[in-house]
Design a protein around this motif. Sequence first.
Motif, PDB file in Angstrom:
ATOM      1  N   TYR A 102       0.839  -1.207   0.000  1.00 48.89           N
ATOM      2  CA  TYR A 102       0.000   0.000   0.000  1.00 48.89           C
ATOM      3  C   TYR A 102       0.874   1.257   0.000  1.00 48.89           C
ATOM      4  CZ  TYR A 102      -3.124   3.462   2.251  1.00 48.89           C
ATOM      5  OH  TYR A 102      -3.838   4.587   2.596  1.00 48.89           O
ATOM      6  N   ARG A 103       1.844   1.304   0.892  1.00 47.43           N
ATOM      7  CA  ARG A 103       2.751   2.451   0.959  1.00 47.43           C
ATOM      8  C   ARG A 103       3.543   2.616  -0.326  1.00 47.43           C
ATOM      9  NH1 ARG A 103       6.475   3.040   6.148  1.00 47.43           N
ATOM     10  NH2 ARG A 103       7.679   1.755   4.745  1.00 47.43           N
ATOM     11  N   THR A 104       4.039   1.500  -0.842  1.00 49.49           N
ATOM     12  CA  THR A 104       4.848   1.538  -2.066  1.00 49.49           C
ATOM     13  C   THR A 104       4.042   2.075  -3.235  1.00 49.49           C
ATOM     14  OG1 THR A 104       6.159  -0.358  -1.303  1.00 49.49           O
ATOM     15  CG2 THR A 104       6.240   0.163  -3.658  1.00 49.49           C
ATOM     16  N   LEU A 105       2.777   1.686  -3.316  1.00 49.82           N
ATOM     17  CA  LEU A 105       1.912   2.147  -4.396  1.00 49.82           C
ATOM     18  C   LEU A 105       1.798   3.665  -4.400  1.00 49.82           C
ATOM     19  CD1 LEU A 105      -0.147   1.541  -6.673  1.00 49.82           C
ATOM     20  CD2 LEU A 105      -1.904   1.384  -4.900  1.00 49.82           C
ATOM     21  N   PHE A 106       1.597   4.243  -3.213  1.00 52.76           N
ATOM     22  CA  PHE A 106       1.456   5.694  -3.131  1.00 52.76           C
ATOM     23  C   PHE A 106       2.788   6.410  -3.358  1.00 52.76           C
ATOM     24  CE2 PHE A 106      -2.549   4.639  -1.030  1.00 52.76           C
ATOM     25  CZ  PHE A 106      -3.386   5.600  -1.557  1.00 52.76           C
ATOM     26  N   GLU A 107       3.863   5.834  -2.837  1.00 51.80           N
ATOM     27  CA  GLU A 107       5.168   6.463  -3.013  1.00 51.80           C
ATOM     28  C   GLU A 107       5.585   6.454  -4.477  1.00 51.80           C
ATOM     29  OE1 GLU A 107       7.664   4.421  -0.251  1.00 51.80           O
ATOM     30  OE2 GLU A 107       6.853   5.490   1.499  1.00 51.80           O
ATOM     31  N   ASP A 108       5.223   5.395  -5.207  1.00 50.58           N
ATOM     32  CA  ASP A 108       5.510   5.346  -6.644  1.00 50.58           C
ATOM     33  C   ASP A 108       4.698   6.392  -7.396  1.00 50.58           C
ATOM     34  OD1 ASP A 108       7.277   3.311  -6.234  1.00 50.58           O
ATOM     35  OD2 ASP A 108       5.902   1.705  -6.835  1.00 50.58           O
ATOM     36  N   SER A 109       3.600   6.849  -6.777  1.00 49.19           N
ATOM     37  CA  SER A 109       2.746   7.856  -7.415  1.00 49.19           C
ATOM     38  C   SER A 109       3.120   9.274  -6.973  1.00 49.19           C
ATOM     39  CB  SER A 109       1.276   7.576  -7.071  1.00 49.19           C
ATOM     40  OG  SER A 109       0.891   6.291  -7.514  1.00 49.19           O
ATOM     41  N   GLY A 110       4.204   9.400  -6.197  1.00 53.45           N
ATOM     42  CA  GLY A 110       4.667  10.724  -5.795  1.00 53.45           C
ATOM     43  C   GLY A 110       4.194  11.191  -4.440  1.00 53.45           C
ATOM     44  N   TRP A 111       3.649  10.258  -3.628  1.00 56.44           N
ATOM     45  CA  TRP A 111       3.140  10.615  -2.304  1.00 56.44           C
ATOM     46  C   TRP A 111       3.930   9.883  -1.227  1.00 56.44           C
ATOM     47  CZ3 TRP A 111      -0.656  14.179  -1.256  1.00 56.44           C
ATOM     48  CH2 TRP A 111      -1.335  14.684  -2.375  1.00 56.44           C
ATOM     49  N   LYS A 112       4.483  10.634  -0.290  1.00 55.29           N
ATOM     50  CA  LYS A 112       5.254  10.052   0.806  1.00 55.29           C
ATOM     51  C   LYS A 112       4.340   9.752   1.986  1.00 55.29           C
ATOM     52  CE  LYS A 112       9.039  10.936   4.058  1.00 55.29           C
ATOM     53  NZ  LYS A 112      10.062  11.893   4.513  1.00 55.29           N
ATOM     54  N   HIS A 113       4.450   8.532   2.506  1.00 50.27           N
ATOM     55  CA  HIS A 113       3.685   8.151   3.693  1.00 50.27           C
ATOM     56  C   HIS A 113       4.373   8.736   4.915  1.00 50.27           C
ATOM     57  CE1 HIS A 113       2.614   5.434   7.087  1.00 50.27           C
ATOM     58  NE2 HIS A 113       1.417   5.547   6.557  1.00 50.27           N
ATOM     59  N   LEU A 114       3.685   9.610   5.654  1.00 52.29           N
ATOM     60  CA  LEU A 114       4.269  10.269   6.822  1.00 52.29           C
ATOM     61  C   LEU A 114       4.155   9.405   8.070  1.00 52.29           C
ATOM     62  CD1 LEU A 114       2.938  13.907   6.245  1.00 52.29           C
ATOM     63  CD2 LEU A 114       5.180  12.968   5.653  1.00 52.29           C
ATOM     64  N   PHE A 115       2.945   8.957   8.368  1.00 50.52           N
ATOM     65  CA  PHE A 115       2.711   8.116   9.540  1.00 50.52           C
ATOM     66  C   PHE A 115       1.278   7.600   9.489  1.00 50.52           C
ATOM     67  CE2 PHE A 115       1.819  12.497  10.677  1.00 50.52           C
ATOM     68  CZ  PHE A 115       0.557  12.424  11.231  1.00 50.52           C
ATOM     69  N   SER A 116       0.968   6.682  10.384  1.00 49.85           N
ATOM     70  CA  SER A 116      -0.388   6.126  10.493  1.00 49.85           C
ATOM     71  C   SER A 116      -0.865   6.267  11.928  1.00 49.85           C
ATOM     72  CB  SER A 116      -0.421   4.657  10.081  1.00 49.85           C
ATOM     73  OG  SER A 116       0.001   4.495   8.738  1.00 49.85           O
ATOM     74  N   SER A 117      -2.162   6.436  12.111  1.00 53.79           N
ATOM     75  CA  SER A 117      -2.734   6.568  13.448  1.00 53.79           C
ATOM     76  C   SER A 117      -4.163   6.064  13.441  1.00 53.79           C
ATOM     77  CB  SER A 117      -2.698   8.040  13.888  1.00 53.79           C
ATOM     78  OG  SER A 117      -3.315   8.213  15.149  1.00 53.79           O
ATOM     79  N   GLN A 118      -4.405   4.943  14.120  1.00 51.85           N
ATOM     80  CA  GLN A 118      -5.747   4.375  14.285  1.00 51.85           C
ATOM     81  C   GLN A 118      -6.455   4.177  12.941  1.00 51.85           C
ATOM     82  OE1 GLN A 118      -7.461   7.237  16.983  1.00 51.85           O
ATOM     83  NE2 GLN A 118      -6.571   6.266  18.767  1.00 51.85           N
TER      84      GLN A 118
END
Length: 205
Positions: free
Chosen positions: A64-80
């Motif tokens: 999931y994270r890789t998919l977004f990062e490949d699209s130019g979006w950095k995953h910052l953090f997750s919460s609940q």
Amino acid sequence: MKKYRYFMDIDSEEQWLNKMAYKGCELEGRGLLSYRFADEASSDNSTIRIDYRTFTHPEDFTDYRTLFEDSGWKHLFSSQGLHYFRKEDANASDDIFSDTESRAGRYKRLLQSYFALSFLFLSFILILYTTKALTIDLFIRPQSLYYTPGLWDKTGAAFIRAFLFETPIALMRGGAGWIVLFSALSFFYLFMKTYKKYRKCLYVQ
């Protein structure tokens, strides 16, 4: 730097975070009622987006994270179950959702979560009521929480002493009922509000 906020609406939270990003406040994390930003102002006011999704397996979250990062979006953090992303690629789309169907999917996942929580708290209220641990008197006659014999017949200093002595105990007795009721109503409100947004997304399609 910490900012204290509480949002019952994921879109309102997203809008506020983007206003903070526009001011140069770089989002680093969040707590239950607070958001943490970098101490130094950033010249990068990239867009912030939020998604809601739960994962059973760690590898699914990695994909999931890789998919977004490949699209130019950095995953910052997750919460609940909430996942916070920042736009890193200037050429990337301004939204993490490619179409209205995927955006509606976020609301659908939230709906399922709010429904489950509403059902849980309503069931808890029913159990408390059927076992006499929670009664209607709790809400329409708060004085019923006071068990001191003859308390309401006392006057003057005797009444004040007895009242102040038992009030903390009465609050503990009644507090749980009010918390459960407030939680059930809050999640039901969120369910109805999110349902309207979900329906609106489907209508746009």
